[in-house]
Enzyme design. Structure first.
Site, PDB file in Angstrom:
ATOM      1  N   LEU A  52       0.811  -1.215   0.000  1.00  0.00           N
ATOM      2  CA  LEU A  52       0.000   0.000   0.000  1.00  0.00           C
ATOM      3  C   LEU A  52       0.844   1.265   0.000  1.00  0.00           C
ATOM      4  O   LEU A  52       0.298   2.369  -0.144  1.00  0.00           O
ATOM      5  CB  LEU A  52      -0.916   0.014   1.233  1.00  0.00           C
ATOM      6  CG  LEU A  52      -1.666  -1.285   1.563  1.00  0.00           C
ATOM      7  CD1 LEU A  52      -2.512  -1.109   2.823  1.00  0.00           C
ATOM      8  CD2 LEU A  52      -2.527  -1.733   0.395  1.00  0.00           C
ATOM      9  N   TYR A 102       3.213  11.259 -11.736  1.00  0.00           N
ATOM     10  CA  TYR A 102       2.643  10.325 -10.756  1.00  0.00           C
ATOM     11  C   TYR A 102       2.093   9.086 -11.456  1.00  0.00           C
ATOM     12  O   TYR A 102       2.394   7.952 -11.066  1.00  0.00           O
ATOM     13  CB  TYR A 102       1.548  11.009  -9.948  1.00  0.00           C
ATOM     14  CG  TYR A 102       0.813  10.076  -9.011  1.00  0.00           C
ATOM     15  CD1 TYR A 102       1.468   9.462  -7.953  1.00  0.00           C
ATOM     16  CD2 TYR A 102      -0.548   9.804  -9.191  1.00  0.00           C
ATOM     17  CE1 TYR A 102       0.798   8.599  -7.083  1.00  0.00           C
ATOM     18  CE2 TYR A 102      -1.225   8.941  -8.338  1.00  0.00           C
ATOM     19  CZ  TYR A 102      -0.547   8.340  -7.288  1.00  0.00           C
ATOM     20  OH  TYR A 102      -1.207   7.490  -6.440  1.00  0.00           O
ATOM     21  N   LYS A 106       3.321   5.068 -11.149  1.00  0.00           N
ATOM     22  CA  LYS A 106       2.440   3.979 -10.719  1.00  0.00           C
ATOM     23  C   LYS A 106       2.347   2.905 -11.808  1.00  0.00           C
ATOM     24  O   LYS A 106       2.313   1.705 -11.501  1.00  0.00           O
ATOM     25  CB  LYS A 106       1.047   4.516 -10.384  1.00  0.00           C
ATOM     26  CG  LYS A 106       1.000   5.470  -9.208  1.00  0.00           C
ATOM     27  CD  LYS A 106       1.535   4.855  -7.926  1.00  0.00           C
ATOM     28  CE  LYS A 106       0.551   3.949  -7.235  1.00  0.00           C
ATOM     29  NZ  LYS A 106       1.040   3.509  -5.900  1.00  0.00           N
ATOM     30  N   ASN A 131     -10.853   7.777  -6.198  1.00  0.00           N
ATOM     31  CA  ASN A 131     -10.770   8.539  -4.956  1.00  0.00           C
ATOM     32  C   ASN A 131     -11.378   7.722  -3.816  1.00  0.00           C
ATOM     33  O   ASN A 131     -12.561   7.407  -3.838  1.00  0.00           O
ATOM     34  CB  ASN A 131     -11.531   9.861  -5.098  1.00  0.00           C
ATOM     35  CG  ASN A 131     -10.941  10.745  -6.176  1.00  0.00           C
ATOM     36  OD1 ASN A 131      -9.933  11.397  -5.967  1.00  0.00           O
ATOM     37  ND2 ASN A 131     -11.574  10.751  -7.354  1.00  0.00           N
ATOM     38  N   PRO A 281     -45.658  14.284  37.769  1.00  0.00           N
ATOM     39  CA  PRO A 281     -46.770  13.468  38.288  1.00  0.00           C
ATOM     40  C   PRO A 281     -48.103  14.220  38.218  1.00  0.00           C
ATOM     41  O   PRO A 281     -48.175  15.424  38.496  1.00  0.00           O
ATOM     42  CB  PRO A 281     -46.370  13.191  39.737  1.00  0.00           C
ATOM     43  CG  PRO A 281     -44.872  13.267  39.736  1.00  0.00           C
ATOM     44  CD  PRO A 281     -44.536  14.338  38.747  1.00  0.00           C
ATOM     45  N   GLY A 282     -49.145  13.489  37.815  1.00  0.00           N
ATOM     46  CA  GLY A 282     -50.478  14.057  37.739  1.00  0.00           C
ATOM     47  C   GLY A 282     -50.767  14.856  36.486  1.00  0.00           C
ATOM     48  O   GLY A 282     -51.895  15.298  36.277  1.00  0.00           O
TER      49      GLY A 282
END
Length: 369
Positions: A52, A102, A106, A131, A281-282
């Site tokens: 890699l 580049y 490669k 990408n 409550p209530g």
């Protein structure tokens, strides 16, 4: 135990691969800080190589040749001393088809790997990746998605030269899964003998920018974009990975009154909205009905009675619910309904509605149960 060598182990794809490989695999990590002696030792021990490593943003273009072609040739030279015919998986780039320094470097590295296969009989897997996006990719380096995720999440501006420029994208988890498939001998291979990641995405720069900005604004609007498409879901996961560590949290607006409080949590055009309330409550909430809007109630703490009455009937239907035994109540259309706290402690309730509340068309009509 199988031993794999990963060059570029500290890079974006390397980190994701290492985090995914099974624990029964011994991993030899090689990166720029390692020595050539270590590389020699690793190649003697390896049963498989994930190559890699590479150079893509050098200070001088001459480094492309050294870092991509030169290092690949050195790696392969060392591997030839290993009698096991070690398979090599190499990450290349779609730019290998282009006439630039580049891409040329490669392409030369690819040819070296292909020649290694012919000479040794070892299997090789060359991936010309588009990408790649996902967690742990370095911003302000060679990925526009990583840079924009970082900038948007940090409140920094982004630059778009041509909003109509189209990106060919692949998600890092898909890349890693394909690499593992290749490691297990079930790679995706095209007729030209290059390997590929089956799922890719296409999006313009404008689409990516608009989506990322919507993610940022969702903390204010609470509206989460649709995740019907996998790309949006993967992009959101990527975006969140770039949040500043002191900005993981954000406050919700709590609307207080004599009954307790209520806060909206998430809104979505496709799934409606979620909100939560605390009721004293209530106290009784509700006493209204809807023509079309439907809801779900879930009491997660305290005791309550949820009552229903069909608007043209007299019979009252009661459900006693408690945080001790979670039960979801569907709220059908045409039934006026209420929820009363009948315990001695506050009631916490989660609510879901199938649409985002529209004050101009609330579809909510007051009627005592």
């Amino acid at each position: 135990m199988t031993t794999v060598l990963i060059t570029g182990a500290n890079g974006f794809i390397g980190k994701n691969l290492i985090a995914t490989l099974n624990n029964d695999i011994q991993i030899l990590k090689y990166d720029i800080d390692n020595s050539l002696e270590e590389l020699k030792e690793f190649t003697r021990r390896a049963d498989f190589v994930f190559h890699l490593a590479g150079v893509n943003r050098p200070l001088d273009t001459s480094e492309f040749e050294k870092g991509n072609k030169g290092f690949t040739e050195l790696l392969l030279q060392f591997l030839k001393y290993n009698p096991k015919k070690v398979p090599v998986l190499m990450t290349s780039s779609i730019q290998a088809e282009l006439d630039n320094p580049y891409g040329q470097s490669k392409k030369s590295a690819e040819l070296s790997v292909q020649e290694y296969s012919k000479e040794t009989g070892a299997s090789v897997y060359i991936y010309r990746l588009p990408n790649v996006f996902g967690k742990w990719c370095r911003p302000n380096y060679n990925s526009v998605v990583a840079t924009w995720c970082y900038n948007v999440s940090h409140g920094l501006p982004i630059q778009i030269n041509n909003p109509d420029t189209e990106l060919n994208l692949v998600y890092v988890d898909d890349v890693i899964q394909e690499f593992i498939n290749a490691f297990n001998g079930s790679e995706s291979r095209s007729e030209d003998d290059y390997c590929f990641v089956p799922r890719t995405f296409s999006a313009t720069l404008k689409q990516v920018a608009d989506t990322l900005n919507a993610f940022r604004e969702s903390r204010n609007t609470l509206i989460i974009p649709s995740f019907k498409g996998e790309f949006e879901r993967f992009l959101y996961a990527t975006y969140l990975s770039y949040l500043p560590e002191n900005k993981f949290g954000y406050e919700l607006e709590m609307k207080h009154d004599q009954r307790g409080w209520l806060a909206e949590f998430i809104k979505s055009p496709s799934i409606g909205q979620l909100f939560i309330s605390r009721t004293k409550p209530g106290i009784t909430r509700g006493n209204h009905w809807h023509h079309t809007k439907v809801e779900k109630f879930l009491v997660i703490e305290g005791e309550a009675v949820i009552r229903f009455r069909k608007i043209d009937a007299k019979e009252i239907i009661e459900y006693r619910v408690s945080g001790d035994k979670l039960e979801v109540l569907d709220i059908p259309t045409g039934y006026t309904h209420s929820i009363e706290n009948v315990g001695n402690t506050d009631v916490i309730t989660l609510f879901w509605a199938d649409e985002i509340f529209n004050p101009d068309k609330p579809d909510t009509y007051y009627l005592e149960v």
